[in-house]
Enzyme design. Sequence first.
Site, PDB file in Angstrom:
ATOM      1  N   PRO A   2       0.798  -1.126  -0.129  1.00  0.00           N
ATOM      2  CA  PRO A   2       0.012  -0.262  -0.150  1.00  0.00           C
ATOM      3  C   PRO A   2       0.927   1.367   0.002  1.00  0.00           C
ATOM      4  O   PRO A   2       1.383   1.615   0.956  1.00  0.00           O
ATOM      5  CB  PRO A   2      -0.860  -0.226   1.348  1.00  0.00           C
ATOM      6  CG  PRO A   2      -0.476  -1.593   1.957  1.00  0.00           C
ATOM      7  CD  PRO A   2       0.889  -1.806   1.115  1.00  0.00           C
ATOM      8  N   GLU A   3       0.656   1.909  -1.207  1.00  0.00           N
ATOM      9  CA  GLU A   3       1.205   3.238  -1.194  1.00  0.00           C
ATOM     10  C   GLU A   3       0.055   4.129  -1.274  1.00  0.00           C
ATOM     11  O   GLU A   3      -1.093   3.358  -1.230  1.00  0.00           O
ATOM     12  CB  GLU A   3       2.440   3.379  -2.093  1.00  0.00           C
ATOM     13  CG  GLU A   3       3.655   2.344  -1.816  1.00  0.00           C
ATOM     14  CD  GLU A   3       4.793   2.862  -2.801  1.00  0.00           C
ATOM     15  OE1 GLU A   3       4.855   4.002  -3.464  1.00  0.00           O
ATOM     16  OE2 GLU A   3       5.571   1.715  -2.992  1.00  0.00           O
ATOM     17  N   LYS A  57      -0.774   7.443   3.646  1.00  0.00           N
ATOM     18  CA  LYS A  57      -1.199   5.899   3.680  1.00  0.00           C
ATOM     19  C   LYS A  57      -2.272   5.477   4.972  1.00  0.00           C
ATOM     20  O   LYS A  57      -2.350   4.301   5.171  1.00  0.00           O
ATOM     21  CB  LYS A  57       0.091   4.918   3.905  1.00  0.00           C
ATOM     22  CG  LYS A  57       0.780   5.476   2.802  1.00  0.00           C
ATOM     23  CD  LYS A  57       2.535   4.551   2.781  1.00  0.00           C
ATOM     24  CE  LYS A  57       3.520   5.234   1.715  1.00  0.00           C
ATOM     25  NZ  LYS A  57       4.713   4.836   2.236  1.00  0.00           N
ATOM     26  N   HIS A  96     -19.490  -6.167   9.595  1.00  0.00           N
ATOM     27  CA  HIS A  96     -20.515  -6.952   9.318  1.00  0.00           C
ATOM     28  C   HIS A  96     -21.598  -6.024   8.718  1.00  0.00           C
ATOM     29  O   HIS A  96     -22.225  -5.123   9.813  1.00  0.00           O
ATOM     30  CB  HIS A  96     -21.154  -7.776  10.459  1.00  0.00           C
ATOM     31  CG  HIS A  96     -20.083  -9.101  10.657  1.00  0.00           C
ATOM     32  ND1 HIS A  96     -19.876 -10.175  10.160  1.00  0.00           N
ATOM     33  CD2 HIS A  96     -19.065  -9.016  11.679  1.00  0.00           C
ATOM     34  CE1 HIS A  96     -19.036 -11.053  10.780  1.00  0.00           C
ATOM     35  NE2 HIS A  96     -18.519  -9.995  11.686  1.00  0.00           N
ATOM     36  N   ARG A 109       1.085 -10.193   6.969  1.00  0.00           N
ATOM     37  CA  ARG A 109       2.112 -10.166   7.972  1.00  0.00           C
ATOM     38  C   ARG A 109       1.853  -9.270   9.265  1.00  0.00           C
ATOM     39  O   ARG A 109       2.751  -8.991  10.109  1.00  0.00           O
ATOM     40  CB  ARG A 109       3.310  -9.490   7.161  1.00  0.00           C
ATOM     41  CG  ARG A 109       3.862 -10.557   6.142  1.00  0.00           C
ATOM     42  CD  ARG A 109       4.849  -9.685   5.294  1.00  0.00           C
ATOM     43  NE  ARG A 109       6.160  -9.430   5.851  1.00  0.00           N
ATOM     44  CZ  ARG A 109       7.145  -8.699   5.335  1.00  0.00           C
ATOM     45  NH1 ARG A 109       6.944  -8.211   4.113  1.00  0.00           N
ATOM     46  NH2 ARG A 109       8.128  -8.401   5.815  1.00  0.00           N
ATOM     47  N   ARG A 257      16.541  -0.111   1.438  1.00  0.00           N
ATOM     48  CA  ARG A 257      15.423  -0.497   0.581  1.00  0.00           C
ATOM     49  C   ARG A 257      15.932  -0.572  -0.909  1.00  0.00           C
ATOM     50  O   ARG A 257      17.006   0.080  -1.195  1.00  0.00           O
ATOM     51  CB  ARG A 257      14.465   0.728   0.376  1.00  0.00           C
ATOM     52  CG  ARG A 257      13.918   1.235   1.650  1.00  0.00           C
ATOM     53  CD  ARG A 257      13.189   0.216   2.368  1.00  0.00           C
ATOM     54  NE  ARG A 257      11.847  -0.462   1.896  1.00  0.00           N
ATOM     55  CZ  ARG A 257      10.777   0.101   1.917  1.00  0.00           C
ATOM     56  NH1 ARG A 257      10.468   1.135   2.287  1.00  0.00           N
ATOM     57  NH2 ARG A 257       9.613  -0.473   1.126  1.00  0.00           N
TER      58      ARG A 257
END
Length: 273
Positions: A2-3, A57, A96, A109, A257
């Site tokens: 997710p960016e 984000k 729900h 994760r 990175r």
Amino acid sequence: MPELPEVEIARRNLVRWFDGRRLVRADADDTRVFRGAERGHFALLHGRLESLVRRGKYLLFAFEEGRGLLGHLGMTGKFVRRSEGDVVPYSRARFHLDNGQVLHFADARMFGRMEPTPSAGLRSLDVVKALGRDPLADGLTSGQLEQAVASSKQDLKIALMDQARIAGLGNIHAAEALFRAGLHPARKPSTLTPDDWKRLVQAIRASIDFGLEEQQGEEPVYLEDGGSENPFLVYGRGGGPCSKCASPVESFTQAGRTTYACPKCQPRGRTGK
DNA sequence: ACCGCTGTTCTCCG
DNA sequence: TCGGAGAACAGCGG
């Protein structure tokens, strides 16, 4: 995943899924997704989703009676819509709805985060206050980009990923934007010319727009999902041909990175083209 | 089977 | 104060 683009698509999906429906039950497993936050408060969420705002984000949910929720997808978090009774792998929390549908927050994760908080206080949470301008939600001019990033002594790509400077770019879209702008990721921000900043701000927009189109649809799309082709211009193409000039794409590490860049289209030296 | 990689962020050191 | 390393976790490809 997710960016910014993926989180924005998640936001739009949730708004659509909630539209006109009521949340009749919220339940969550006892996982670290809630960190220290009171998981019991998650179960108190109910009724209409009054607003859902994205900043960088982060997702800021506001439900009825002033009940709010701060969400972050982490590395592998996603929201999926299923029918009551369906099993979702790694489902950590569930909304729900009154139409029999269930919105799952699934996160293998568990780098993702859910934090129930009074909705009035969402924007004053430290992690939200610390965010820089959001290119999509706040708009971003080249002057604003320069103002936020030029003072950094770190490499340009690292500065672009600094959420306190610009909110929403991660490893993929920082690399993509720099490729589009013809700027080397290891350039120092202070060396950029006004024209560099102009190209870069346009490149950031283009990269985000591309990401939004790429991620359209019900289900989140992941890079390795379904064996689909790598849709990116330079990210993940180490050793392969540059999509623009066909020279070999280089990959190297910055602040832990992996970065990808075309040495020809993104010269290390002064200004990009 | 094992090793090293992965889209994020936070904490802990020097 | 800043920046890098490591940690949190699970899956996947080589």
